[in-house]
Design an enzyme around this catalytic site. Structure first.
Site, PDB file in Angstrom:
ATOM      1  CB  THR B 185      -1.029   0.069   1.208  1.00 53.24           C
ATOM      2  OG1 THR B 185       0.244   0.124   2.335  1.00 53.24           O
ATOM      3  CG2 THR B 185      -1.742  -1.093   1.427  1.00 53.24           C
ATOM      4  CD  GLU B 330      -5.224  -3.038   1.698  1.00 52.14           C
ATOM      5  OE1 GLU B 330      -5.393  -2.511   0.476  1.00 52.14           O
ATOM      6  OE2 GLU B 330      -4.725  -2.462   2.536  1.00 52.14           O
ATOM      7  CE  LYS B 436     -16.824   7.881  12.339  1.00 50.32           C
ATOM      8  NZ  LYS B 436     -15.515   7.937  11.943  1.00 50.32           N
ATOM      9  CD1 TRP B 441     -21.167   8.880  10.845  1.00 45.87           C
ATOM     10  CD2 TRP B 441     -20.981   6.954   9.277  1.00 45.87           C
ATOM     11  NE1 TRP B 441     -20.781   7.355  11.389  1.00 45.87           N
ATOM     12  CE2 TRP B 441     -20.635   6.552  10.577  1.00 45.87           C
ATOM     13  CE3 TRP B 441     -20.808   6.190   8.119  1.00 45.87           C
ATOM     14  CZ2 TRP B 441     -20.058   5.028  10.858  1.00 45.87           C
ATOM     15  CZ3 TRP B 441     -20.380   4.832   8.333  1.00 45.87           C
ATOM     16  CH2 TRP B 441     -19.998   4.344   9.565  1.00 45.87           C
TER      17      TRP B 441
END
Lengths: 543, 543
Positions: B185, B330, B436, B441
């Site tokens: 990554t 991933e 939040k 959200w």
């Protein structure tokens, strides 16, 4: 061995249907049978399959079990495919087209207690029941309601069984190498032999043959499931339909052209699989009635090489391309596919479509001589075809006596073929039918095709006759539609095949022998020859 | 467990290239680099890969070994992919776009002796060499001939190494779960983490994402390999190209629109993968010069959601459809793809193309709340995205300390998303960036997109600012292109986002902080806020 760090999930059939339910839940599954019209979708079908799976588990089915079906292409049969295999049992899809004695043989050989039937196989099941050794329970795959009067000893209702199932049942995790489905060969020599497929092989077969150089499926497609589910897993339709989100139309047992045509147009079918006979009938229907073919854009033709004229007509008049695939019971469904690149002109495209095509990823082909030595891919040399791959048989079910695999792990197909440098397969003949003349091979099929083109020939068979000098020579045996001389046929053939292929002897008979599924029975012809029934000597004499 | 009787062959990368060599041997592989023009094909490339594999084995490479590359998209790099993995070694494709310290970290962390470089990474390798702990041999992937003068301690010639290889080398059989490739990554938080792919996962990823609802590849296609091979395995192009017989064009390190356009037209490219920036440049190039796009018919867009106007223009003006995929290091390459059914009208098709699409077979998605409870697929509820499947990571390479997998085996992606009832994915934000506010959200990305549409805004970031009553509230930080009032921006935003999303505070700065690969560095912004560098209190006070 340094292992990688990918999640290690098994390749299971249940994950195919679960994927369809989650991702293509509202994609239609249509059933049209004698007395029932079904309009459902993958989400509902999966929910029913899970209920049925839980019910099967409740009555004791799981890994190590077999269960059987004797049924046509219906949504309930499709549910059973997933429910039975989803709990780890293996489903034997008995072939209702085999003669009853052979059906009974395959069921008894597998030896299980429960056989799923449908209204169209009830009479056949009643006929079989008295002789079946192990089956003691029948399940009728029909709408809920009263069961028909029957002589069967114990007949349960599929819908009742399913209604008892647990709707919250979750698919269990299984070993991907476990057995899932069992199909038998039609057994022209000796009793039928079983191919016992694994979950892994079946999933990989569907994923790969559904891909771009083969069926080329996507959620834009709608498939009509014409080939019987009991024949090579219904050519993978039950699996790559849901996997790729293609809509499915299930016609039950019917395959007449008017009925199929109606379904094709009404349900926007894009892909129709079948044998050339079906497509010839459909073509005739369209021509006779002047109707079109709706969204249909490709045929998937199997069983035998499709006629060029048929493929040309579909392409020219309806814009429908033909994909021709080769496979056998022992290769799950297809192994090679004739992919014709789009940039080819129509002539070349049709010629490419008619070959047996190229192996898809996951399958490999080669030809060998009598000693097992690999022969060149030169497009000319014929040899014994062998296949290898994730969905090819590693042997026959409970038949360790049958030696099907070469020492280095390739399956002997019993076919003779040529292979081009680009891996395109051309079937020449069955190994047992090819005529070995002076060290060269003559294709009995090619000779038959050539002779059949003469208008006076109704049906024809070519077999080998022993020959003292050439080892074998072709013997042509024909049923005539009208009188013709041997010499006229000779001249006709000489225009098509090499001179040294020409049969030294021709015999005209009233009828040719056929096997249980209507195939020409060349074994019987060889016995006729040996027994002197053809009116010629059982072996040629040197010229 | 009753096992089935299919041949048990491993899913290996070498079998992908072997399939291509046998079946698509004459399909072209084109390379166009600074000083070299390559016109080869899969048969020749496979033969060279086998020679290189034998040479690698000769110098000691096999299972349990790692080898590295620091290179762009060339045919030699492609050969190395197959040669290294074909002998059982795992190839770490170091990312030349990372800052040198991070590249060195990934190489030292993996710890191997041999690094393959190319003429375009020589200078970078020379810069890295003094600090590398384990590398003691460099191999220059360049044409045969004199090696360039270099400060590298030991530089071998790739072509010399390959020339020593055994042309009759046969691919060995390996465990399909062995490691084959390693990508890291880009490491915005902490050091880069490695995803170590298996042969099985990589093959299944290529087979499935190359299929009909995703890339839809066949031997009719030609792909230009724009994404770096070191980035998510080059988005599977090195594998599904040969697997499906698609021609490959390799542009080396170049990605400028004039050059790419020339290759697209000259080589009949049908599919171009890349990030939206590349496609925007290409579109501008076509408009400026009035040229067309040849056979190009689809873009495969990754990295970030492609702009609607761009997709509309490609579809309307050039008949080119956009496929948008979502994946991450991933997940090997893609996990979901936006398949827009052909019957949709252009507006609806473009809208469908812009979503993150649906999982292909072999991948599954779900969203969960903070406690790991699965949330509904109602298209509205946002949740933490988790993935599962054959090519998803089961953990990070040598980082057992990183807890990436849920108790029931799903990978935590770090993304917040919504999922429709039909399994269509909509990314909302990165989990760490979402705001939040009062139990709901707010997507920082959506706010940034909205603000960026105002002509006075050059660049913008939205981060959370702690709030005593609402827990968090959005803070907008912008670089202006021209003067604008906070009130004007407020009115602009109020036309686009819900009222309760509107930032209570806006800050205008001279410059925003960026990470090594050019991405906005929100971590740095949070530090600026905490350190009082933004000129406002580090937490809001209750209104």
């Amino acid at each position: 061995m340094a292992l990688g760090l990918n999640q290690d999930l098994p390749l299971l059939l249940s994950s195919v249907l679960a994927h369809a339910a989650a991702t293509f839940g509202d994609v239609k599954v249509i059933g049209r049978y004698a007395n029932e019209k079904i309009d459902t979708d993958y989400a509902k079908l999966e929910a029913r399959a899970r209920r049925l799976a839980s019910a099967l588990r409740h009555i004791g089915y799981g890994p190590d079990c077999f269960v059987g079906s004797l049924a046509w292409n219906t949504h309930r049969h499709l549910e059973l495919f997933y429910a039975a295999t989803g709990v780890g049992a293996a489903l034997h899809t008995a072939n209702p087209r085999l003669p009853p004695a052979q059906i009974a043989y395959t069921i008894d050989f597998t030896a299980y207690h429960t056989l799923f039937i449908d209204p169209d196989t009830l009479a056949l099941a009643e006929q079989l029941a008295p002789q079946l050794q192990t089956v003691r329970r029948y399940v009728m795959m029909a709408p809920a309601g009263a069961l028909p009067p029957t002589s069967l000893p114990a007949l349960l209702s599929y819908e009742d069984l399913l209604a008892d199932g647990d709707p919250s049942f979750a698919w269990p995790v299984l070993d991907e190498r476990s057995a899932c489905l069992l199909c038998f060969t039609s057994g022209t020599t000796g009793p039928p032999k079983g191919a016992l497929y694994t979950h892994r092989g079946t999933v990989l077969n569907a994923l790969s043959t559904g891909g771009g150089n083969a069926w080329g499926l996507s959620a834009d497609d709608a498939i009509i499931a014409i080939p019987g589910f009991f024949h090579c897993n219904g050519w993978a339709v039950p699996f790559f339909g849901p996997m790729y989100g293609a809509s499915l139309v299930l016609p039950g047992r019917r395959a007449d052209s008017g009925f199929l045509h109606g379904l094709i147009v009404e349900h926007g079918i894009t892909v129709a699989p079948g044998v050339p006979t079906i497509f010839l009938d459909l073509l005739r229907h369209c021509r006779d009635t002047g109707v079109g073919l709706g969204r249909l854009n490709r045929l998937f033709s199997g069983g035998t090489a499709p006629p060029l004229a048929m493929m040309e007509a579909y392409l020219r008049d309806y814009g429908v391309r033909t994909i021709h695939g080769w496979g056998m019971t022992e290769t799950t469904s297809g192994a090679t596919m004739s992919f014709a690149p789009r940039h080819l002109p129509p002539d070349a495209a049709v010629a490419a479509m008619r070959t047996q095509g190229k192996p898809v990823f996951g399958a490999a082909i080669r030809i060998v001589d009598e000693d097992g030595t690999t022969l060149p891919r030169d497009g000319v040399t014929p040899g014994h075809l062998q296949v290898r791959g994730h969905w090819s048989a590693a042997g026959y079910f409970r038949r360790p006596d049958v030696d099907a695999i070469s020492q280095d792990g390739w399956l002997r197909t019993g076919d003779v073929a040529r292979i081009d440098a680009d891996n395109t397969l051309h079937l020449v003949d069955r190994s047992k039918d090819v005529i070995k003349s002076g060290g060269e091979w003559i294709s009995s099929q090619a000779l038959e095709d050539a002779a059949a083109r003469h208008p006076a020939v109704r049906e024809v068979a070519v077999i080998a006759i022993p020959h003292p000098r050439w080892q074998e020579r072709p013997l042509l045996i024909a049923v005539l539609a009208e009188p013709v001389t041997e010499q006229a046929l000779h001249i006709h053939l000489a225009n098509i095949v090499p001179k040294w292929w020409l049969p030294d002897t021709m015999v005209f008979v009233e009828e040719l022998p056929h096997g249980p599924t209507g195939k020409l029975d060349k074994q019987a012809l060889r016995r006729w020859l040996a027994d002197g029934l053809l009116g010629i000597a059982a072996a040629a004499t040197a010229p």
